[in-house]
Scaffold this motif. Structure first.
Motif, mmCIF file in Angstrom:
data_model
loop_
_atom_site.group_PDB
_atom_site.id
_atom_site.type_symbol
_atom_site.label_atom_id
_atom_site.label_comp_id
_atom_site.label_asym_id
_atom_site.label_seq_id
_atom_site.Cartn_x
_atom_site.Cartn_y
_atom_site.Cartn_z
ATOM 1 N N THR A 28 -5.680 3.805 -5.218
ATOM 2 C CA THR A 28 -5.141 2.770 -4.333
ATOM 3 C C THR A 28 -3.735 3.119 -3.884
ATOM 4 O O THR A 28 -3.387 2.992 -2.696
ATOM 5 C CB THR A 28 -5.145 1.407 -5.037
ATOM 6 O OG1 THR A 28 -6.479 1.085 -5.436
ATOM 7 C CG2 THR A 28 -4.616 0.320 -4.107
ATOM 8 N N LYS A 58 -3.845 5.950 -1.324
ATOM 9 C CA LYS A 58 -4.257 5.495 -0.007
ATOM 10 C C LYS A 58 -3.147 4.690 0.661
ATOM 11 O O LYS A 58 -2.907 4.834 1.862
ATOM 12 C CB LYS A 58 -5.533 4.648 -0.116
ATOM 13 C CG LYS A 58 -6.096 4.213 1.232
ATOM 14 C CD LYS A 58 -7.423 3.502 1.058
ATOM 15 C CE LYS A 58 -8.015 3.117 2.415
ATOM 16 N NZ LYS A 58 -9.337 2.456 2.287
ATOM 17 N N ARG A 59 -2.471 3.846 -0.124
ATOM 18 C CA ARG A 59 -1.382 3.046 0.433
ATOM 19 C C ARG A 59 -0.261 3.957 0.943
ATOM 20 O O ARG A 59 0.306 3.720 2.014
ATOM 21 C CB ARG A 59 -0.850 2.088 -0.622
ATOM 22 C CG ARG A 59 0.193 1.108 -0.093
ATOM 23 C CD ARG A 59 0.670 0.146 -1.171
ATOM 24 N NE ARG A 59 -0.411 -0.713 -1.632
ATOM 25 C CZ ARG A 59 -0.917 -0.693 -2.840
ATOM 26 N NH1 ARG A 59 -0.470 0.185 -3.734
ATOM 27 N NH2 ARG A 59 -1.878 -1.528 -3.184
ATOM 28 N N GLY A 92 -0.698 6.988 2.018
ATOM 29 C CA GLY A 92 -1.238 7.612 3.222
ATOM 30 C C GLY A 92 -1.090 6.719 4.436
ATOM 31 O O GLY A 92 -0.793 7.194 5.547
ATOM 32 N N MET A 121 -5.031 11.382 3.510
ATOM 33 C CA MET A 121 -4.779 10.522 2.359
ATOM 34 C C MET A 121 -5.473 9.163 2.454
ATOM 35 O O MET A 121 -5.878 8.601 1.429
ATOM 36 C CB MET A 121 -3.266 10.313 2.186
ATOM 37 C CG MET A 121 -2.510 11.592 1.861
ATOM 38 S SD MET A 121 -0.715 11.349 1.740
ATOM 39 C CE MET A 121 -0.608 10.376 0.239
ATOM 40 N N CYS A 122 -5.615 8.639 3.668
ATOM 41 C CA CYS A 122 -6.211 7.299 3.789
ATOM 42 C C CYS A 122 -7.480 7.291 4.628
ATOM 43 O O CYS A 122 -8.058 6.226 4.853
ATOM 44 C CB CYS A 122 -5.193 6.314 4.382
ATOM 45 S SG CYS A 122 -4.745 6.597 6.104
ATOM 46 N N GLY A 123 -7.926 8.448 5.061
ATOM 47 C CA GLY A 123 -9.141 8.529 5.865
ATOM 48 C C GLY A 123 -8.811 8.650 7.343
ATOM 49 O O GLY A 123 -7.826 8.079 7.816
#
Length: 357
Positions: free
Chosen positions: A21, A24-25, A27, A292-294
């Motif tokens: 999490t 992703k945050r 990213g 990192m986040c898609g």
């Protein structure tokens, strides 16, 4: 003998979930920074083209034809910025010991695909973008942000990529936003060149949409940092050896003298250096954020440049340097926000952001 059943450790699972999490945050933050830096790239490049010798070139007594002022100077401004960005890219790659990777990759098929995409997104898109900025101001930035919508449409025809109802809705929202922006040119007090500027902004969006489709193949096989270096170097060189000489020949102007004057102008060059660094970091953070986040969420976060572009131009050019013409009407600000919403809708289901997971 029976096998012992090992149950997963709840604490370890919780720690892994938190790590994912947080990753992703982070990213998302990096991808948002890419949109912000695009705004500063636009502002610094425009500022550089209003300093030093550029004031003479854009002056009434410059001796340059209307064609040279509109096209040659725009190509030269884009070439100066992209060349500075290329120097930043090669310097950083060399400092990280990756210049050899750049040389090897540029000879491969994916590398050549990146070169082709850079020619479309560099000389063609960048020059059209600068023409649009010079003719219509920062209102062009949200128009150029149509590139994700155009890329999605082109992907459907070129690569048979699926367009579902949500993506079609997002595309419709983006074009609604562009219509809102275009409506500012329907009044009686329309500034000269607004319609032409919006047209060139759309041409830039089209070229960047094509580049995005093509680069999807190249960056799937090349490290993003090396891919960005290939892109920036190709864009800078092709601007200098293709568009600037071509427009100089048509205008009857000495291209070499203008290029040397641009690169040695002490008053304007620092802003082009900052614009080049902003351009490099924009692409770097975009690719890193995507990883990192898609890609979907990363593209959406980067698409916020439709808001950050006019905002940074207003802050840097309008407020800090007191230049006229860099404020936008309320409907254009609203359209920039609508454009961001449309880009998010194309890339992902907005309701997914409300889920706790």
């Amino acid at each position: 003998m029976g096998q012992t059943l090992v149950l997963p450790n709840p604490a370890a699972i919780a720690a892994k979930t938190k790590l994912a999490t947080d990753f992703k945050r982070k990213g998302i933050v990096i991808a948002l920074l890419s949109g912000l830096l695009y705004g500063f790239y636009t502002a610094f490049m425009t500022l550089g083209m209003s300093k030093g010798v550029w004031l003479q070139w854009y002056g009434e007594n410059s001796g340059l034809s209307a064609f040279a002022v509109m096209y040659l100077l725009s190509a030269l401004g884009a070439a100066t910025t992209d060349s500075c960005s290329a120097v930043w890219a090669m310097s950083i790659a060399s400092a990280r010991g990756r210049f050899g990777d750049f040389v090897r990759c540029i000879k491969t098929k994916p590398g050549l695909v990146m070169v082709a995409a850079a020619i479309i997104g560099g000389p063609l898109a960048s020059t059209a973008y600068v023409v649009g900025l010079q003719k219509a101001g920062s209102i062009v930035v949200p128009i150029s942000a149509l590139c994700p919508a155009i890329g999605a449409i082109l992907g459907r025809f070129l690569f048979k990529q699926h367009l579902n109802s949500r993506m079609l809705l997002g595309i419709a929202i983006c074009f609604l936003a562009s219509f809102m922006i275009g409506s500012t040119g329907l009044g009686d007090e329309v500034p000269d060149g607004l319609v032409v500027g919006l047209l060139f902004g759309f041409i830039a969006a089209l070229c960047w949409g094509i580049e995005g489709c093509v680069c999807g193949y190249g960056t799937s096989m090349i490290d993003p940092e090396i891919g960005i270096t290939i892109r920036q170097v190709t864009s800078g060189i092709s601007n200098l050896i293709i568009l600037v000489p071509l427009f100089s020949m048509i205008s009857g102007v000495n291209a070499f003298d203008m290029v040397m004057t641009s690169f040695t102008d002490a008053e304007a060059m620092p802003w082009f250096v900052l614009a080049g660094l902003s351009a490099y970091l924009t692409f770097m953070f975009w690719y890193k954020g995507n990883a990192m986040c898609g890609a979907a969420l990363g593209m959406s976060c980067n698409g916020t440049f439709s808001f950050w572009g006019p905002f940074c131009c207003w802050i840097v050019l309008g407020l800090a340097f007191g230049m006229d013409g860099w404020s936008m009407p309320p409907i254009a600000w609203a359209a920039a926000v609508v454009m961001v919403m449309g880009i998010f809708t194309i890339a992902m289901n907005p309701f997914d952001l409300l889920k706790k997971k």
